[in-house]
Design an enzyme around this catalytic site. Structure first.
Site, PDB file in Angstrom:
ATOM      1  N   CYS A 124       0.629  -1.203  -0.174  1.00  0.00           N
ATOM      2  CA  CYS A 124      -0.010  -0.155  -0.028  1.00  0.00           C
ATOM      3  C   CYS A 124       0.999   1.246  -0.091  1.00  0.00           C
ATOM      4  CB  CYS A 124      -1.077   0.118   1.303  1.00  0.00           C
ATOM      5  SG  CYS A 124      -1.983  -1.363   1.276  1.00  0.00           S
ATOM      6  N   HIS A 129      -3.761   6.919   3.208  1.00  0.00           N
ATOM      7  CA  HIS A 129      -4.106   5.443   2.484  1.00  0.00           C
ATOM      8  C   HIS A 129      -5.435   5.409   2.812  1.00  0.00           C
ATOM      9  CE1 HIS A 129      -4.193   1.535   1.156  1.00  0.00           C
ATOM     10  NE2 HIS A 129      -4.067   1.118   2.277  1.00  0.00           N
ATOM     11  N   ASN A 166     -10.188  -0.623  -0.276  1.00  0.00           N
ATOM     12  CA  ASN A 166      -8.721  -0.383  -0.263  1.00  0.00           C
ATOM     13  C   ASN A 166      -8.244  -1.105  -1.564  1.00  0.00           C
ATOM     14  OD1 ASN A 166      -5.833  -0.769   0.163  1.00  0.00           O
ATOM     15  ND2 ASN A 166      -6.266  -1.719   2.178  1.00  0.00           N
TER      16      ASN A 166
END
Length: 329
Positions: A113, A254, A284
């Site tokens: 990520c 994020h 996500n």
């Protein structure tokens, strides 16, 4: 030393939408359960037969268009992904081919990520020190390919998408990518990982039967560490650049979990009106989260010339990263 600006951004999201209602027909969950715990309402899913390079090339074309350049004007492609087309060649090479570029340096970065911010930092130094004038940074993920849709704790989180940015050298002081902070702690690798498919546990009947080719995570531990790590990245970047939270126009965290996002904002002392959030629509998307959010922030007018923008991310590795941008006028 020359600076580095982001000349143009782009993103691409597949058309197919997987809603919470859809998931409730697959596993024991509900819209209320998912929204309460994650803030996610839906996510995008790449069509069968497509791969990360397809999404990445589409985002790259839009970034090139925004930057006013042709793909042939690029000097280098860096792709951040953990769900690439195949173990090798790199997804960056596939993207170059899809853009019609026959000969160009291209490579992947694997930082989960945090990958887009890692790629920005690597590209920034290559532009400042090397012969390159223009670099394409792509973050592209098909996380649905790594998702176990029998595991309600993880399948509700993940989606597919891609974002891209064209970076260029500039002689203008005080704008562009000002500073980045990268960190990793491999001792925590087992908290979020893909157990099989590599050289340690190659594909076999057993690994398939045990569903080891899908993501595994320890959600509770990740929740705490993500807040601590992204807060650390933001504070360090502000401190070593002589800035404070009041100088920030926007924070792009994020997009892993809405509760994490609000906790990071609270830890940094930044009001939510200064935090960019799109997790409800996409979930996500690993490395693509930061790239897509940046593009949407730019195109929506949430970022204006002269704005100071802080990006922070956290992912498998464990990795975490931050990037401080002064948007060009």
């Amino acid at each position: 030393m020359p600076g580095v600006i982001i000349r143009g951004t782009g993103s691409y999201l597949p058309e197919a939408v997987l809603t919470n209602r859809d998931l409730s027909m697959m596993v024991d969950t509900s819209d209320e359960w998912i929204v309460t715990r994650t803030g996610i309402k839906e996510r995008r899913i790449a069509p069968a037969g497509s791969a990360a390079s397809d999404l990445g090339a589409a985002a790259a074309r839009r970034a090139c268009e925004a930057a006013g350049v042709e793909p042939g004007d690029l000097d280098l492609i860096v792709c951040a992904t953990i769900s690439g087309d195949q173990p090798y060649p790199s997804t960056a090479c596939h993207i170059a081919a899809r853009l019609g570029i026959p000969a160009i340096p291209a490579f992947d970065i694997q930082a989960a990520c945090s990958g887009f911010l890692y790629a920005l930092e690597v590209s920034r130094h290559l532009l400042k020190a090397g012969p390159y004038r223009r670099v394409l940074v792509v973050a592209s993920e098909c996380m649905s390919r790594l998702t176990d849709y029998t595991d309600r704790s993880s399948c509700v989180l993940l989606g597919d998408g891609a974002g891209a940015a064209v970076l260029e050298r500039t002689e203008t002081d005080g704008c562009g990518v000002l500073d980045c902070y990268l960190m990793a702690d491999g001792r925590q690798a087992e908290i979020l990982h893909l157990p099989a498919g590599g050289s340690r546990a190659q594909p076999s009947f057993e690994t398939v039967e045990r569903r080891l080719h899908f993501m595994r995570m320890e959600g509770g531990t990740l929740f705490r560490l993500a807040i601590e790590a992204m807060t650390e990245a933001g504070r360090i970047l502000l401190e070593r650049n002589g800035m404070t939270r009041d100088d920030l126009a926007l924070v792009i965290p994020h997009q892993a979990n809405m509760r994490i996002i609000t906790a990071v904002a609270r830890s940094l002392g930044v009001p939510m009106r200064k935090v960019f959030v799109n997790i409800a629509q996409y979930g996500n998307m690993s490395a693509a989260c930061s790239a897509v959010a940046l593009d949407e922030a730019v195109r929506s007018g949430a970022i204006a010339g002269g704005d100071l923008v802080l990006m922070v991310a956290f992912g498998a590795g464990l990795t975490w990263a931050g990037c401080l941008l002064r948007w060009q006028t």
